[in-house]
Design an enzyme around this catalytic site. Structure first.
Site, PDB file in Angstrom:
ATOM      1  N   CYS A 112       0.817  -1.227   0.000  1.00 29.41           N
ATOM      2  CA  CYS A 112       0.000   0.000   0.000  1.00 29.41           C
ATOM      3  C   CYS A 112       0.842   1.264   0.000  1.00 29.41           C
ATOM      4  O   CYS A 112       0.343   2.339  -0.344  1.00 29.41           O
ATOM      5  CB  CYS A 112      -0.941  -0.003   1.201  1.00 29.41           C
ATOM      6  SG  CYS A 112      -1.947  -1.480   1.287  1.00 29.41           S
ATOM      7  N   HIS A 256      -3.376   6.784   3.620  1.00 29.40           N
ATOM      8  CA  HIS A 256      -3.807   5.579   2.909  1.00 29.40           C
ATOM      9  C   HIS A 256      -5.192   5.195   3.411  1.00 29.40           C
ATOM     10  O   HIS A 256      -5.448   5.168   4.617  1.00 29.40           O
ATOM     11  CB  HIS A 256      -2.797   4.458   3.165  1.00 29.40           C
ATOM     12  CG  HIS A 256      -3.261   3.123   2.687  1.00 29.40           C
ATOM     13  ND1 HIS A 256      -3.822   2.950   1.441  1.00 29.40           N
ATOM     14  CD2 HIS A 256      -3.255   1.896   3.279  1.00 29.40           C
ATOM     15  CE1 HIS A 256      -4.148   1.674   1.288  1.00 29.40           C
ATOM     16  NE2 HIS A 256      -3.817   1.021   2.394  1.00 29.40           N
ATOM     17  N   ASN A 285     -10.122  -0.540   0.582  1.00 30.84           N
ATOM     18  CA  ASN A 285      -8.663  -0.450   0.493  1.00 30.84           C
ATOM     19  C   ASN A 285      -8.224  -0.860  -0.914  1.00 30.84           C
ATOM     20  O   ASN A 285      -8.309  -2.030  -1.273  1.00 30.84           O
ATOM     21  CB  ASN A 285      -8.052  -1.368   1.560  1.00 30.84           C
ATOM     22  CG  ASN A 285      -6.531  -1.306   1.579  1.00 30.84           C
ATOM     23  OD1 ASN A 285      -5.907  -0.750   0.680  1.00 30.84           O
ATOM     24  ND2 ASN A 285      -5.946  -1.894   2.604  1.00 30.84           N
TER      25      ASN A 285
HETATM   26  N1  ACO Z   1     -18.045  -9.404   9.835  1.00 28.50           N
HETATM   27  C1  ACO Z   1     -18.395  -9.754  11.081  1.00 28.50           C
HETATM   28  N2  ACO Z   1     -17.508 -10.160  11.999  1.00 28.50           N
HETATM   29  C2  ACO Z   1     -16.204 -10.178  11.651  1.00 28.50           C
HETATM   30  C3  ACO Z   1     -15.777  -9.827  10.359  1.00 28.50           C
HETATM   31  C4  ACO Z   1     -16.760  -9.426   9.429  1.00 28.50           C
HETATM   32  N3  ACO Z   1     -16.450  -9.045   8.182  1.00 28.50           N
HETATM   33  N4  ACO Z   1     -14.433  -9.952  10.312  1.00 28.50           N
HETATM   34  C5  ACO Z   1     -14.024 -10.370  11.509  1.00 28.50           C
HETATM   35  N5  ACO Z   1     -15.101 -10.516  12.333  1.00 28.50           N
HETATM   36  C6  ACO Z   1     -15.129 -10.944  13.721  1.00 28.50           C
HETATM   37  C7  ACO Z   1     -13.933 -11.774  14.111  1.00 28.50           C
HETATM   38  O1  ACO Z   1     -14.148 -13.124  13.761  1.00 28.50           O
HETATM   39  C8  ACO Z   1     -13.897 -11.552  15.594  1.00 28.50           C
HETATM   40  O2  ACO Z   1     -14.861 -12.396  16.197  1.00 28.50           O
HETATM   41  P1  ACO Z   1     -14.532 -13.146  17.590  1.00 28.50           P
HETATM   42  O3  ACO Z   1     -14.295 -12.049  18.578  1.00 28.50           O
HETATM   43  O4  ACO Z   1     -15.765 -13.936  17.826  1.00 28.50           O
HETATM   44  O5  ACO Z   1     -13.305 -13.964  17.323  1.00 28.50           O
HETATM   45  C9  ACO Z   1     -14.384 -10.128  15.781  1.00 28.50           C
HETATM   46  O6  ACO Z   1     -15.059  -9.785  14.550  1.00 28.50           O
HETATM   47  C10 ACO Z   1     -13.289  -9.121  16.041  1.00 28.50           C
HETATM   48  O7  ACO Z   1     -12.224  -9.347  15.111  1.00 28.50           O
HETATM   49  P2  ACO Z   1     -10.946  -8.442  15.103  1.00 28.50           P
HETATM   50  O8  ACO Z   1     -10.021  -8.913  14.030  1.00 28.50           O
HETATM   51  O9  ACO Z   1     -10.384  -8.288  16.483  1.00 28.50           O
HETATM   52  O10 ACO Z   1     -11.614  -7.058  14.684  1.00 28.50           O
HETATM   53  P3  ACO Z   1     -10.966  -5.644  14.629  1.00 28.50           P
HETATM   54  O11 ACO Z   1     -11.740  -4.699  15.439  1.00 28.50           O
HETATM   55  O12 ACO Z   1      -9.481  -5.675  14.836  1.00 28.50           O
HETATM   56  O13 ACO Z   1     -11.204  -5.237  13.106  1.00 28.50           O
HETATM   57  C11 ACO Z   1     -10.040  -5.200  11.022  1.00 28.50           C
HETATM   58  C12 ACO Z   1     -10.687  -6.065  12.079  1.00 28.50           C
HETATM   59  C13 ACO Z   1     -11.094  -4.292  10.434  1.00 28.50           C
HETATM   60  C14 ACO Z   1      -9.475  -6.108   9.936  1.00 28.50           C
HETATM   61  C15 ACO Z   1      -8.929  -4.348  11.661  1.00 28.50           C
HETATM   62  O14 ACO Z   1      -8.093  -5.141  12.459  1.00 28.50           O
HETATM   63  C16 ACO Z   1      -8.075  -3.646  10.646  1.00 28.50           C
HETATM   64  O15 ACO Z   1      -8.538  -2.811   9.888  1.00 28.50           O
HETATM   65  N6  ACO Z   1      -6.759  -3.946  10.598  1.00 28.50           N
HETATM   66  C17 ACO Z   1      -5.894  -3.343   9.642  1.00 28.50           C
HETATM   67  C18 ACO Z   1      -6.060  -3.993   8.324  1.00 28.50           C
HETATM   68  C19 ACO Z   1      -5.379  -3.241   7.241  1.00 28.50           C
HETATM   69  O16 ACO Z   1      -5.423  -2.037   7.195  1.00 28.50           O
HETATM   70  N7  ACO Z   1      -4.728  -3.924   6.363  1.00 28.50           N
HETATM   71  C20 ACO Z   1      -4.065  -3.271   5.271  1.00 28.50           C
HETATM   72  C21 ACO Z   1      -3.397  -4.271   4.534  1.00 28.50           C
HETATM   73  S1  ACO Z   1      -3.299  -3.903   2.871  1.00 28.50           S
HETATM   74  C22 ACO Z   1      -1.827  -4.388   2.235  1.00 28.50           C
HETATM   75  O17 ACO Z   1      -0.791  -4.031   2.676  1.00 28.50           O
HETATM   76  C23 ACO Z   1      -1.830  -5.316   1.050  1.00 28.50           C
END
Ligand code: ACO
Length: 328
Positions: A112, A256, A285
């Protein structure tokens, strides 16, 4: 030196995938996606559209905006994590598609952060004795080619798009450069938190890698979130300090567009929430294309004027991160 941004462009695929559409595909909800990420919809490329197709469209769009033709470009740099092929490069394919001459072409893979890495590199190659005069920088990403549509933790996050920037050195010493200060960095010790495990030389494609879904994005979401915030805040602070520019002087902050909560956290720590440009709700994203899309929207909507200071920041797999302070 006279190196400035002469034009911008973008290519957004027509097809839209909404959160409601995703509710029918995986166990998720519009409410969860909006609350956790700020994303409402994303654009999806057609099966037959590749990164170079999207990138070529964005490049032509940027050339038109710059008032230049492809044969006037003397270097093409493309950022992508979704190349059409292992080789040739996407930049070579774009050179052919837009009808550029036989200029040098190469790709950058910094996830990214790729557009900011590419702009940093382009500026260095224009300001050095290499003295390239007109450089086309493209960020082209078909992220959905890496998405497992059964994995709710990643499939809701990404979209496809491309963006392009044309840089020109007008040779006028009175024209200030677009590049004021920058920081590009990486930490390979956390390379496993964002990874597509198979398809490269470590684990070439096989029936087994396909069966095990090793060609899809695997991500440690919370760890990525935390590192994204700390790395972008520190890069922005360093760039502001290096340049002697205060946060008050910034007209736009373009982070980003990965997650609204990451953006809010970064903007809050820097004390500039009112300056942030946001479109993550419409595109999700789009990896390295995201900052370029923001720049192009601001440019075409007349929301930036000559001399405005724009602070950009990104993070991505690697982990890579970067911040550039740009003068429009
Ligand atoms: N819908 C419903 N529930 C979901 C979903 C979904 N789409 N996805 C995950 N959950 C659940 C999980 O299973 C988990 O359930 P559990 O507590 O029963 O185990 C719960 O939601 C919480 O999951 P977390 O991963 O802790 O959620 P978080 O608040 O951290 O949000 C997210 C997840 C949005 C992915 C966040 O961590 C994030 O944005 N991280 C950064 C990601 C990013 O920016 N990546 C860029 C990479 S791009 C590149 O470089 C190629």
């Amino acid at each position: 030196m006279g190196i400035r941004i002469k034009g911008t462009g973008r290519c957004i695929p027509e097809k839209i995938l909404t959160n409601e559409d995703l509710e029918k595909m995986v166990d998720t909800s519009d409410e969860w996606i909006v609350t956790r990420t700020g994303i409402k919809e994303r654009h999806i490329a057609e099966a037959e559209q590749s990164s170079s197709d999207l990138g070529a469209q964005a490049a032509l769009n940027a050339l038109e905006n710059a008032g230049l033709t492809a044969d006037q470009i003397d270097l093409i740099i493309v950022s992508t994590v979704t190349p059409d092929h292992a080789f040739p490069s996407v930049s070579a394919l774009i050179q052919k598609k837009i009808g550029a001459g036989k200029c040098p072409c190469f790709d950058i893979e910094a996830a990214c952060s790729g557009l900011l890495y590419a702009l940093n590199t382009a500026y260095g190659m224009m300001a050095s004795p290499l003295a390239y005069k007109r450089v086309l920088v493209v960020a082209a990403e078909k992220m959905t080619s890496l998405v497992d549509w059964q994995d709710r933790s990643t499939c809701v996050l990404f979209g496809d798009a491309a963006a392009a920037v044309v840089l020109e050195n007008d040779g006028d010493p009175n024209t200030p450069d677009f590049y004021i200060a920058g920081e590009v960095a990486a930490d390979g010790s956390v390379s496993d938190i964002l990874i597509v495990p198979a398809g490269g030389s470590r684990t070439p494609a096989s029936a087994e890698t396909v069966a095990n879904k090793q060609h899809y994005i695997q991500m440690g979401g919370p760890k990525t979130f935390q590192l994204a915030v700390t790395s972008m805040v520190s890069a922005c602070r360093n760039v502001l300090e290096k340049s002697g520019v205060s946060p008050d002087e910034i007209v736009w902050a373009i982070p980003h567009q990965a997650n609204r909560r990451i953006i809010d956290a970064v903007a809050g720590k820097l004390g500039i929430p009112e300056k942030v440009y946001l479109n993550v709700d419409r595109y999700g994203n789009t990896s390295s294309a995201s900052i370029g899309i923001c720049l192009d929207e601001l440019n075409r909507e007349g929301k930036i004027k000559k001399g405005d200071l724009i602070l950009t920041a990104s993070f991505g797999a690697g982990l890579t991160w970067a911040a550039l302070l740009i003068r429009w």
